[in-house]
Design an enzyme around this catalytic site. Structure first.
Site, mmCIF file in Angstrom:
data_model
loop_
_atom_site.group_PDB
_atom_site.id
_atom_site.type_symbol
_atom_site.label_atom_id
_atom_site.label_comp_id
_atom_site.label_asym_id
_atom_site.label_seq_id
_atom_site.Cartn_x
_atom_site.Cartn_y
_atom_site.Cartn_z
ATOM 1 N N HIS A 156 25.321 -1.806 -77.262
ATOM 2 C CA HIS A 156 24.710 -1.863 -75.923
ATOM 3 C C HIS A 156 25.678 -1.379 -74.843
ATOM 4 O O HIS A 156 25.592 -1.799 -73.695
ATOM 5 C CB HIS A 156 24.224 -3.273 -75.567
ATOM 6 C CG HIS A 156 23.458 -3.945 -76.655
ATOM 7 N ND1 HIS A 156 22.089 -3.884 -76.762
ATOM 8 C CD2 HIS A 156 23.875 -4.673 -77.724
ATOM 9 C CE1 HIS A 156 21.698 -4.559 -77.828
ATOM 10 N NE2 HIS A 156 22.754 -5.049 -78.438
ATOM 11 N N SER A 277 36.292 21.947 -59.484
ATOM 12 C CA SER A 277 35.182 21.966 -58.540
ATOM 13 C C SER A 277 35.496 22.968 -57.449
ATOM 14 O O SER A 277 36.651 23.164 -57.086
ATOM 15 C CB SER A 277 35.003 20.573 -57.941
ATOM 16 O OG SER A 277 34.371 20.664 -56.683
ATOM 17 N N LYS A 283 39.245 17.619 -58.881
ATOM 18 C CA LYS A 283 38.349 17.445 -60.020
ATOM 19 C C LYS A 283 38.794 18.149 -61.295
ATOM 20 O O LYS A 283 39.354 19.235 -61.266
ATOM 21 C CB LYS A 283 36.953 17.954 -59.662
ATOM 22 C CG LYS A 283 36.256 17.100 -58.626
ATOM 23 C CD LYS A 283 35.675 15.844 -59.224
ATOM 24 C CE LYS A 283 34.478 16.206 -60.009
ATOM 25 N NZ LYS A 283 33.354 15.372 -59.925
ATOM 26 N N GLU A 290 29.369 18.558 -71.481
ATOM 27 C CA GLU A 290 28.084 18.414 -70.789
ATOM 28 C C GLU A 290 27.108 19.518 -71.204
ATOM 29 O O GLU A 290 25.916 19.281 -71.399
ATOM 30 C CB GLU A 290 28.290 18.450 -69.269
ATOM 31 C CG GLU A 290 29.030 17.240 -68.738
ATOM 32 C CD GLU A 290 29.450 17.453 -67.289
ATOM 33 O OE1 GLU A 290 28.605 17.309 -66.400
ATOM 34 O OE2 GLU A 290 30.629 17.774 -67.047
#
Ligand code: ARG
Length: 456
Positions: A156, A277, A283, A290
């Site tokens: 979980h 970024s 970043k 992804e």
């Protein structure tokens, strides 16, 4: 130019309809398989005396030349051709004249295209197996390098029990190994020859399908001509295998994204496999993972798309089936690309053992071990479970963890608890004691590594 299929029809095909009908923009990918199939077909025709030996010889050498001309770039695939089958035949006829027109005897584009797709997917299954094995091997190496690194195990997404990072990596190795097995199983059903089924009903010529199949390395031939030209279940099956591969890759990617966050900091992707970024200079984004996660949707879409295309089709060939190709090619290319990025990304990924150990110290992941300790001391598991739960609640209220709770406090919950409890709840020991087959102990992970090495 007049259509090769202009038999009954005399009128010119509308330009729009012509380009709507054309598949050359994507089935040009099949040029090699198409030529390979045609060579075997010519050889079969001459062996059976349907065309002369010299004719087959001239067809085969012209096809060999066409193949090398396409590969060298000397022969450009005509974007105005209807499809790759028509294109190759047209060039062949331009080059060797009337003999070229004999190639299509005892054949139809219907069995030809089914053949090309089978040859394509057979080649692909061999290629993707190599890529999958490379990734499995890389996961296994990462596990080996970090064999004893401890991390939180989750259910979980809540801290559950401590596990080894190597155990976590090997879980993915096992999944991907099954993918290899699935693809090899699928390959058996791909490797059945449809050529000779002709348009739909077989042929009046005295062909030798087994010979032609053998020339092309098939294990056997399709035993029903309607089935041979109509079904694309082998494409669906490969897309299903690829969807499962992507599902695994996507879950791994999701974890890598999560683990790369400030909150986790368990891993860091190398600069080579990260992006920045355009506005936030600080970043470092795990874009590759992804994208693998995102591209999973495409591959599922390719599978569902083809299933939907096929579901209402009457036997035998219908032009709808031309729609099989883009999805299949897209899925094959996508999975290949994802695997080729994932493998070096894992290789160059930094594993932050300290962050994992720190995270593992929180969340009372040794609460089960405390209960198990009480069971060893003679309590029933349900009672032990209750006591351990109360100890955890007490610790939470008092800002303690099981490791820092004094013995006298333990004793106030249960008299049988002694100082050996601290050994029992030590996270390293918790992992070491999970030595059951397939458990997270170092010995068990070593066995898994050996198994994967032997399987590869
Ligand atoms: N381009 C076609 C396809 O991919 C080849 C088969 C055409 N067959 C036909 N009967 N029109 O499906």
């Amino acid at each position: 130019m007049a259509k090769m299929w202009a038999g009954r029809t005399a009128g010119k095909v509308d330009n729009l309809a012509d380009s709507f009908n054309s598949s050359i923009s994507f089935d040009k990918k099949l040029y090699k398989q198409d030529i390979q199939g045609s060579m075997a077909h010519a050889a079969m025709l001459s062996k059976q005396g349907i065309i002369a030996f010299e004719e087959a010889d001239s067809i085969i050498s012209a096809l060999t030349q066409i193949l090398s001309d396409i590969e060298s770039g000397d022969l450009k695939i005509d974007p105005k051709a209807e499809d790759i089958h028509m294109f190759v035949e047209q060039v062949l006829t331009e080059r060797i004249g009337v003999t070229g027109k004999k190639l299509h005897t005892a054949r139809s584009r219907n069995d030809q295209v089914a053949l090309d797709m089978r040859l394509y997917l057979r080649d692909f299954s061999d290629k993707i197996t190599v890529s999958l094995k490379a990734l499995i091997s890389q996961l296994k190496d990462k596990a080996k390098e970090n064999l004893t690194v401890l991390m939180p195990g989750y259910t979980h997404l809540q801290h559950a029990q401590p596990v080894l990072f190597s155990h976590h990596m090997m879980a993915y190795a096992m999944m991907l190994l099954r993918d290899v097995q699935r693809i090899s199983d699928c390959r058996k059903r791909i490797n059945v020859s449809p050529i000779g089924c002709c348009a739909l009903a077989g042929t009046t010529y005295d062909t030798d399908r087994a010979f032609e199949a053998e020339q092309l390395g098939f294990d056997s031939v399709c035993l029903n001509s309607l089935d041979g030209v109509s079904d694309r279940d082998f494409c669906v099956e490969m897309l299903s295998c690829l969807s499962i591969v992507m599902m695994h890759i996507s879950r791994l990617s999701e974890e890598l994204v999560l683990w790369s966050s400030q909150e986790f900091g368990f891993v860091e992707m190398s600069d080579g496999f990260s992006t920045g970024s355009s506005i936030m200079p600080q970043k470092k984004n795990p874009d590759m993972a992804e994208l693998c996660r995102g591209k999973t949707g495409r591959v599922y879409g390719d599978l569902i798309g083809l299933l939907t295309t096929l579901k209402g089709l009457p036997l035998a060939y219908n032009k709808d089936m031309q729609e099989d190709k883009e999805g299949v090619f897209d899925a094959c290319d996508t999975v290949e690309m994802c695997l080729s990025v994932m493998t070096p990304m894992i290789k160059t990924m930094k594993v932050n053992a300290d962050a994992m150990a720190k995270a593992a110290s929180k969340g009372f992941m040794n609460a089960t071990d405390l209960a198990d300790y009480l069971v060893v001391k003679g309590l029933a598991f349900r009672d032990a479970y209750k006591i351990s739960g109360s100890v955890v609640a007490y610790c939470i209220q008092n800002g303690l963890i099981l490791e820092t709770l004094p013995l006298e406090s333990y004793k106030s919950f249960c008299q049988v608890i002694d100082k050996d409890v601290y050994d029992a709840i030590d996270l390293k020991n918790c992992v070491a004691r999970r030595s059951s087959e397939g458990g997270t102990s170092v010995e068990s992970v070593k066995k898994q590594i050996k198994f994967i090495e032997e399987s590869l």
